[in-house]
Write a protein that holds these residues in place. Structure first.
Motif, PDB file in Angstrom:
ATOM      1  N   SER A  73       0.829  -1.217   0.000  1.00  0.00           N
ATOM      2  CA  SER A  73       0.000   0.000   0.000  1.00  0.00           C
ATOM      3  C   SER A  73       0.859   1.262   0.000  1.00  0.00           C
ATOM      4  N   LEU A  74       2.034   1.192   0.633  1.00  0.00           N
ATOM      5  CA  LEU A  74       2.937   2.340   0.603  1.00  0.00           C
ATOM      6  C   LEU A  74       3.569   2.497  -0.781  1.00  0.00           C
ATOM      7  N   CYS A  80      -3.476   4.816   3.569  1.00  0.00           N
ATOM      8  CA  CYS A  80      -4.184   5.953   4.169  1.00  0.00           C
ATOM      9  C   CYS A  80      -4.322   5.702   5.675  1.00  0.00           C
ATOM     10  N   PRO A  81      -3.688   6.520   6.516  1.00  0.00           N
ATOM     11  CA  PRO A  81      -3.793   6.308   7.970  1.00  0.00           C
ATOM     12  C   PRO A  81      -5.226   6.446   8.462  1.00  0.00           C
ATOM     13  N   LYS A 107       0.824   2.707  13.849  1.00  0.00           N
ATOM     14  CA  LYS A 107       1.974   2.836  14.750  1.00  0.00           C
ATOM     15  C   LYS A 107       3.233   2.243  14.120  1.00  0.00           C
ATOM     16  N   LEU A 108       3.066   1.091  13.449  1.00  0.00           N
ATOM     17  CA  LEU A 108       4.215   0.459  12.792  1.00  0.00           C
ATOM     18  C   LEU A 108       4.822   1.377  11.738  1.00  0.00           C
ATOM     19  N   VAL A 109       3.967   1.918  10.876  1.00  0.00           N
ATOM     20  CA  VAL A 109       4.461   2.801   9.811  1.00  0.00           C
ATOM     21  C   VAL A 109       5.075   4.059  10.422  1.00  0.00           C
ATOM     22  N   GLN A 110       4.445   4.596  11.459  1.00  0.00           N
ATOM     23  CA  GLN A 110       4.976   5.793  12.102  1.00  0.00           C
ATOM     24  C   GLN A 110       6.336   5.520  12.740  1.00  0.00           C
ATOM     25  N   HIS A 190       2.044  14.372   5.456  1.00  0.00           N
ATOM     26  CA  HIS A 190       0.834  15.191   5.354  1.00  0.00           C
ATOM     27  C   HIS A 190      -0.414  14.343   5.634  1.00  0.00           C
ATOM     28  N   LYS A 191      -0.407  13.085   5.177  1.00  0.00           N
ATOM     29  CA  LYS A 191      -1.543  12.185   5.443  1.00  0.00           C
ATOM     30  C   LYS A 191      -1.704  11.944   6.941  1.00  0.00           C
ATOM     31  N   PHE A 192      -0.585  11.732   7.632  1.00  0.00           N
ATOM     32  CA  PHE A 192      -0.659  11.514   9.080  1.00  0.00           C
ATOM     33  C   PHE A 192      -1.172  12.760   9.798  1.00  0.00           C
ATOM     34  N   LEU A 193      -0.728  13.925   9.350  1.00  0.00           N
ATOM     35  CA  LEU A 193      -1.157  15.163   9.989  1.00  0.00           C
ATOM     36  C   LEU A 193      -2.650  15.420   9.791  1.00  0.00           C
ATOM     37  N   LYS A 194      -3.192  14.986   8.646  1.00  0.00           N
ATOM     38  CA  LYS A 194      -4.586  15.258   8.315  1.00  0.00           C
ATOM     39  C   LYS A 194      -5.502  14.058   8.562  1.00  0.00           C
TER      40      LYS A 194
END
Length: 606
Positions: A73-74, A80-81, A107-110, A190-194
């Motif tokens: 997916s990445l 999409c978080p 959490k894993l991706v972060q 930006h996806k994580f922030l939004k």
């Protein structure tokens, strides 16, 4: 293929050697499976690993298939978080702090993203920044202040209002783009922030801020506030002014008179004039006494010293109050115009350094002491004057703690009296003493840097007798009988308990046990703890494709079964017996066994 952790280490070295280097093509490292196994190994042992976000995704059920799905997916940028689940934690002042709980996959991706960002940014962060960094902590910030803010005449106590909640996303992205030029990585951040959050089953968009509780929120906040560190460094260069004269005129005059008297004493001794020598020695002693009462430093220099922990910072200023007002005004303008945030007016105070300022739970001030002590060079001097003093705020921190937890009550004459705690009576004797011990050690370990640490002896006394009264109330007897029952035959008392290795004894700690403290660090640096040329244990166990419960090797999918705490297992089921025997919170099982453990049906992820 070279392990990704080696590549990140090399990136870290390059960033340290060349502070201005710009990094590109970092997104590709998020597509390497080995980082996800390292990330899982770091996350699964946390208490929050079994805490659910908005879905049922936790550390349980981790597998190679899950990693492959995340990477796929990445790779096609369809990842999409999910929104975080928002809860609130109570603050000491009665307000509530919002906390976001992401899904475990997020959490894993972060965590992988955090490892990449840390490799780039950790070498360029300022030495004045101590929050949420490997090898840094509150104690390192306080030690930095203690050794670098000596001689300060004014303190500016700084606090940014709602820092994590008010981080401007556009400003943050611009800050990151100064060091990283990678459009795909910027898009992911930006996806994580939004991503937004759910509160009471209602979705809310996020227009600003980094949710506290997110894995990448601390490093994003440090990247953001690194701009403040750089601004204060530039402000310090413009403000700095050298001495006109290092020593005051009065001190120089007295020092010169002492030198001349010493020469006369020498001549009188050589001439054998003992009466004159005796008179001159008395005069020298009188001059020495006057010298030690006279200010030495001229205080004509100007300097700024600064230290920050997350959004709390303190600035030591050698200058006038007017200088402090101007510095505060400039900081307020920079934070408002460049960072799009605000200084908290009620918490940003200007304090003279002879009175206590508050920083990270400690009181700090500059001593003005004329106490004379040996200086180690055969003479005496005012060794404590103009040096930083750290102190325990007994009235503001320790007493409220004692009242809040029901350890003491106040008598009519104002004295404190230890009392039993009803909330602990249902526990065993060992659990009661362990609870008191943990609370006492927590306070003493935090305040071990304080100059008045010895005053925690009274806290130790109150905690011990509250503990004894709780045990006595539980057993319906007196404190004397409790001491006799649990006597160690050496004048003390302790709780005996059985272990596999035999009988052990739990003593309630004394404040002096924590006097020297320990090496202060918030976290162990992840990269330095991982062997570069070997796989992690979890990765090797998954790659073995063998069920640790039934021994099956033919299953289409192997997953990790995770439990939050081993002590919660009852040992009734075979898998519980095995996990208890191995003393592991994780077990690699085949899909069929995992299904039986959870006693539910679900489809294998394709």
């Amino acid at each position: 293929m070279k392990p990704t952790i080696e590549i990140l280490e090399r990136m870290k070295e390059n960033s340290e050697k060349n502070k201005e280097e710009v990094f590109t093509r970092l997104y590709r490292y998020l597509l390497r499976p080995d980082l996800y196994f390292i990330a899982y190994q770091k996350l699964y042992s946390n208490n929050g690993a079994a805490t659910e976000g908005i879905d049922r995704d936790t550390a349980d059920g981790f597998s190679e298939a899950k990693v492959e799905k995340l990477i796929a997916s990445l790779a096609d940028e369809s990842y999409c978080p999910k929104p975080s689940r928002r809860i609130y934690l109570k603050k000491p002042n009665g307000k509530r702090r919002p906390l976001g709980i992401p899904s475990f996959s997020d959490k894993l991706v972060q965590e992988v993203l955090r490892m990449v960002l840390e490799a780039v940014y950790e070498p360029i962060f300022s030495e004045t920044s101590h929050g949420f960094r490997p090898g840094k902590s509150c104690h390192t910030a306080l030690c930095y202040a203690r050794y670098n803010l000596n001689g300060t005449r004014w303190f500016i106590e700084g606090d940014i209002k709602g820092c994590f909640d008010n981080i401007n996303h556009e400003v943050l992205i611009r800050c990151i783009q100064k060091k990283i030029k990678d459009a795909r990585l910027m898009k992911l951040i930006h996806k994580f922030l939004k991503a937004g959050y759910l509160e009471d089953f209602v979705y809310h968009n996020t227009y600003s801020g980094c949710p506290q509780g997110g894995i990448i929120s601390p490093i994003l906040a440090n990247i953001y506030l690194h701009e403040l560190d750089l601004y204060v460094a530039e402000l310090s260069k413009g403000f700095q002014k050298p001495y006109k004269s290092r020593i005051t005129a009065e001190y120089s005059r007295l020092s010169g008179r002492m030198t001349r008297v010493k020469q006369k004493i020498k001549k009188a001794g050589e001439a054998g004039n003992m009466a004159e020598k005796e008179r001159l020695l008395k005069e020298l002693k009188k001059l020495r006494s006057q010298l030690l009462k006279t200010p030495c430093k001229s205080q004509t220099d100007k300097e700024i010293k600064y230290v920050r922990y997350a959004d709390d910072f303190i600035i030591g200023v050698r200058g006038s109050r007017e200088d402090c007002e101007e510095i505060k005004r400039k900081l307020s303008c920079f934070i408002r115009d460049s960072l799009k945030m605000e200084l908290s007016e009620e918490k940003t105070l200007i304090t003279h350094s002879n009175t206590y300022a508050r920083f990270l739970g400690y009181d700090m001030r500059i001593r003005r002491s004329n106490v004379i002590k040996p200086n180690g060079r055969g003479t005496t001097q005012r060794t404590m004057s103009n040096h930083m003093e750290l102190a325990v705020p007994l009235g503001d921190k320790i007493q409220p703690f004692l009242f809040k937890h029901g350890v003491v009550k106040q008598k009519e004459n104002g004295e404190l009296e230890p009392v039993h705690r009803n909330d602990l009576l249902r526990l065993t004797d060992l659990e009661i003493v362990s609870a008191y011990d943990a609370e006492l050690r927590g306070i003493c370990n935090f305040y071990y840097l304080a100059g008045n640490f010895y005053k925690l002896h009274y806290l130790s006394y109150l905690m011990e007798y509250s503990c004894l009264k709780t045990l006595a109330f539980k057993h319906r007897c007196t404190i004397g009988k409790i001491k006799k029952k649990f006597s160690d035959k050496k004048g003390g008392w302790c709780i005996p308990y059985e272990t596999k290795k035999g009988m052990k004894y739990l003593y309630l700690s004394k404040h002096s046990d924590c006097a020297k403290g320990k090496e202060a660090s918030d976290t162990i640096p992840g990269m330095t703890m991982i062997h570069k040329h070997t796989r992690s244990t979890l990765e090797s166990r998954l790659k073995a494709k063998t069920c640790e419960l039934c021994g099956c090797t033919e299953s289409r999918q192997f997953e990790i079964h995770h439990v939050n705490k081993l002590k919660n297992l009852k040992g009734k089921e075979p898998w519980e017996v095995m996990m208890i025997a191995k003393r592991r919170k994780t077990m690699v099982v085949c899909y069929e066994c995992h299904k039986k453990i959870h006693n539910q049906s679900f489809e294998i992820e394709q």
